[in-house]
Design an enzyme around this catalytic site. Structure first.
Site, short mmCIF file in Angstrom:
data_model
loop_
_atom_site.label_atom_id
_atom_site.label_comp_id
_atom_site.label_asym_id
_atom_site.label_seq_id
_atom_site.Cartn_x
_atom_site.Cartn_y
_atom_site.Cartn_z
CG ASP A 102 39.12 41.10 38.96
OD1 ASP A 102 39.66 42.22 38.83
OD2 ASP A 102 38.54 40.51 38.05
CG ASP A 164 41.75 46.56 34.57
OD1 ASP A 164 42.53 46.78 33.62
OD2 ASP A 164 40.53 46.45 34.41
N1 GLY Z 1 38.60 45.76 36.12
C1 GLY Z 1 37.62 45.68 35.15
C2 GLY Z 1 37.17 46.98 34.64
O1 GLY Z 1 37.71 48.02 34.94
O2 GLY Z 1 36.23 46.98 33.88
#
Ligand code: GLY
Length: 388
Positions: A102, A164
């Site tokens: 992230d 993601d």
């Molecule tokens: N990256 C986490 C989400 O999209 O919830």
């Protein structure tokens, strides 16, 4: 321009007034927050108050990102000052070990936009450090970044990569172009290739999580964490894929990625409801009586505006029109908060299986909505969607 005329009988959609709406909502938020270390994050449907997040959470970059976009649009130093203050609180994170994939979201939205708009050298330094730190999670045997170190033992996912994670390759590409090592570019490319090979089904919908073996790197299985089931199409996951492969094509000019971006977009477009806003998971058997995920629509609208710039006229027009319809729908009373509360949009879903942020206002929906509106505005001014 023609985008400011009515797109449907009911939606009166004008780019300038939607951007002005975002500006006044953001102002309401800015004056309501008690101190700058309170970072707006989400708001339940029945609430009028932001729930805050803290520096370090995966979503902490989106609010400063919105403030940077408002500065970019208005050139008003008031926004720049607010954006800078929140970004400066996030900057020290760049010198910590990356806890997960992230750090790309966190850094690019805050320091990345800040550097793009101000050229502040401290932001560049931070981004380069953060990219090196993110690259430490790369496993060369598998050919992808380990997204969630915390899930290795907890879920028994030896090496896991979530879709993601495609978004966070942008930090690596950026760093490689701005004085970081070539290896950052190579890692980002390899991650995109490996993911393309394993993390998609025959119809080009994706698994949320790909699990790989750490010893020989083989793909073990595709599963879900935030979606309905291992075999379902979780809306935001597909949105990350669309945006991710579009961005990877921008950075590499490799047509395999362009072709793939089209394929992952087409399956999404062929299955969205009439109002262009997906339900939280495309395979939920209780559709239409399930929550939407407006955030996915915002991510996809922004991505399709970019993707349309890379394609021949007919396909370009199809994607651009789809994106405009999404933005018109998001800008209707059904999806905008309006006077009732200071977020931009209603009806996003964060993590339904965990019971969290269901049918809520969520900060990353607002961020990508704003981004998409600014991109559309540039298109109507005959500027490239993204500055080179
Ligand atoms: N990256 C986490 C989400 O999209 O919830």
């Amino acid at each position: 321009g023609c985008f400011s005329c009515k797109t449907t009988a009911t939606d009166d959609f004008s780019i300038d007034s939607e951007i002005a709406y975002c500006r006044s909502q953001a102002m309401r938020t800015l004056v309501s927050i008690p101190s700058l270390d309170k970072i707006p994050n989400s708001m339940d449907l029945d609430s009028i108050k932001w729930r805050y997040t803290q520096v370090g959470s995966w979503t902490c970059g989106f609010w400063p990102g919105i403030l940077w976009y408002l500065y970019e649009d208005t050139k008003d130093n008031m926004w720049r000052e607010a954006a800078g203050k929140v970004t400066d609180m996030i900057a020290p994170l760049a010198y910590r070990k990356a806890k997960s994939h992230d750090s790309g979201f966190i850094m690019m939205c805050s320091l990345g936009n800040g550097y793009r708009l101000t050229g502040k050298p401290e932001y560049k330094e931070g981004l380069l450090h953060a990219a090196d730190s993110l690259a430490m999670l790369y496993n060369p045997v598998v050919g992808t970044i380990l997204s969630w170190p915390g899930m290795v033992k907890k879920e028994n996912w030896p090496h896991n990569t979530i879709i993601d994670n495609m978004m966070n390759l942008e930090l690596l590409f950026w760093a490689a172009r701005n004085g970081g090592g070539q290896y950052l570019y190579d890692i980002a490319c390899k991650h995109a290739e490996t993911t393309m090979k394993h993390q998609f089904r025959k119809d080009y919908s994706c698994y949320h999580v790909a699990v790989y073996d750490t010893l020989d790197g083989h793909f073990i299985k595709g599963v879900t964490h935030q979606g309905l089931s291992d075999d379902s199409m979780w809306a935001r996951g597909q949105a990350w894929a669309i945006y991710g492969y579009t961005m990877v094509y921008r950075e590499t000019h490799d047509v395999r990625f362009l072709d793939f971006a089209r394929k992952v977009s087409d399956v999404y477009l062929s299955r969205i409801p009439e109002d262009m806003i997906p339900y939280w998971d495309f395979n939920d058997p209780s559709i239409p009586d399930v929550p939407r995920d407006a955030s996915a629509a915002c991510v996809v609208a922004s991505a399709l505006l970019e993707l349309s710039g890379y394609l021949p006229a007919e396909k370009a027009l199809e994607y651009k029109q789809a994106a405009v319809k999404m933005l018109a729908s998001l800008s209707s009373d059904k999806y905008q908060c309006g006077k009732s509360k200071p977020a931009f949009l209603l009806h996003s879903t964060g993590h339904l299986p965990a019971g969290s942020e269901i049918d809520a206002s969520i900060i990353y929906a607002d961020y990508y909505y704003m981004e998409a509106l600014l991109r559309l505005k540039r298109l109507t001014e005959n500027k490239p969607v993204i500055d080179e």
